[in-house]
Write an enzyme that holds these catalytic residues in place. Sequence first.
Site, PDB file in Angstrom:
ATOM      1  N   GLU A 247       0.893  -1.174   0.000  1.00 52.15           N
ATOM      2  CA  GLU A 247       0.000   0.000   0.000  1.00 52.15           C
ATOM      3  C   GLU A 247       0.921   1.211   0.000  1.00 52.15           C
ATOM      4  O   GLU A 247       1.506   1.567   1.021  1.00 52.15           O
ATOM      5  CB  GLU A 247      -0.911  -0.043   1.229  1.00 52.15           C
ATOM      6  CG  GLU A 247      -2.117   0.846   1.073  1.00 52.15           C
ATOM      7  CD  GLU A 247      -2.054   2.088   1.940  1.00 52.15           C
ATOM      8  OE1 GLU A 247      -1.623   3.143   1.419  1.00 52.15           O
ATOM      9  OE2 GLU A 247      -2.430   1.990   3.118  1.00 52.15           O
ATOM     10  N   CYS A 281      -2.895   8.618   3.201  1.00 54.82           N
ATOM     11  CA  CYS A 281      -2.590   8.218   1.813  1.00 54.82           C
ATOM     12  C   CYS A 281      -3.798   8.417   0.901  1.00 54.82           C
ATOM     13  O   CYS A 281      -3.637   8.462  -0.311  1.00 54.82           O
ATOM     14  CB  CYS A 281      -2.160   6.762   1.763  1.00 54.82           C
ATOM     15  SG  CYS A 281      -0.692   6.484   2.717  1.00 54.82           S
TER      16      CYS A 281
END
Length: 480
Positions: A247, A281
Amino acid sequence: MQTRNLIAGRWTDIGSGGAIDVADPASGEVIARVPMCGASEALSALNCAFEFQPEWEATPITQRADVLRATAAMVVARKDSLARIITQECGKPLAEAASEVQYSADYFSSAAQEIQALNEMEVSLERPGLRGVVRHRAVGVCAAITPWNFPLAMLARKVAPALAAGCAQLAKPAQETPLSAFALAEILLECGLPPQCLHVLIGDAKAIATTWLMDGRVRKLSFTGSTETGRLLLRQCAPEIVRCSMELGGHAAFIVLQDADIELAVKGAVQSKFRNAGQTCICPNRFLVHESIASEFAARVAVAAAQLKIAPGLDAGCQIGPLIHDAAVEKVRAHVADALARGAKLICGGRTKEIPDRPDRFFEPTVIANCDPSMLCFEEETFGPVIPIMSVASEIQAIEIANSSPFGLAGYVFGGNDASARGVAQQLQCGVIGVNEAAPSNARAPFGGVKYSGYGREGGAWGLMEYVTTQYLALRSLEK
Ligand code: SIN
């Protein structure tokens, strides 16, 4: 508060790499000193995890699920103290930290539910006398490397499915925020997790990752962090063919269509962008707003931004806390300065707010209009509380610009018609999309990206599948 590493079932002060101070970003004060591990401690943890792996894998699923459910309950029961730890080490407002605690607990209940729902399957082979059976096995010992921006939740979303699947887990949290990870490990042990199953080490990232990934006994890495570090780790995983979930960085577009409900879009922009002061993010970084409403959108976001309370995260009512460190502040400043130098217009913010006796890390919520893709803030993640707005003439232009980034983690579409907003969303090259929704993350849904944002999914059944291998048996019975 636990401040030691957990290795081979023991909380230990031993750190071959010395020790590191953990500081509160809101005050600069040292709140703990934590031993730094190196290769030797990483190896001890791995030896122990590897030895125990078969036993944990053979532990009945119901028993593993019970540990996870008990953990979820205890995480919720300790919400206040966990939230304080999160806020103290990463700076986010206490209310957000409390939501992160709940979010973390949800990963444990979800993993418990999913492992119990993962059944053997029969496959029709269309060959007489032959039965096809598909089942799942734990991948083996797993490593997790987690970031500072969600110090509890990012670990929970890796540890929970790994343990559910029957994998022993090695974890290296960010050295800025080890305390939440230690607190979670304490809870897991109190809830009956055999101590050999989980090892939590702070230390020399390179030495620890090399020891784990080049050894051959670690079979899976889950990493949340930058694309640059992700690439280095992938290279280290190549020789031993270590399975990976990555990720990595995001650079979300936030598209506001001509027919959008502006109030909802403004609320969504403020909610998604200023969460953790823009240090997530999935924060939107590129606001692509239809030209007919771009000025109104910018003005209304600025009004809403000006009402946010900037303060240390533990202060009552805080909505924007400090950035994690000085380098983060410099990056935000550089992005704003670059945009203004290239012709953008500052609508509000653009500088840090002075708070007496506090470090200069409280960046004001900032809105910049007249942005375009030549600007640094359109090229890379700002990771700070900045809303750069570009006017677009059409949906097609918005989609083209959104997809022109090599990153593809999250996206947002606000539009007045469900079908057309969904139609735009489905054309975005990213893994998580909010349609008239600013907070799409959910422990029961898949989270992860495409392109430079990585691959693999975390959360729900998808997260669990990353920790199992599929085994197919072609069974011919000899019994009459
Ligand atoms: C992240 O910033 O990587 C996680 C954000 C989320 O789970 O919503």
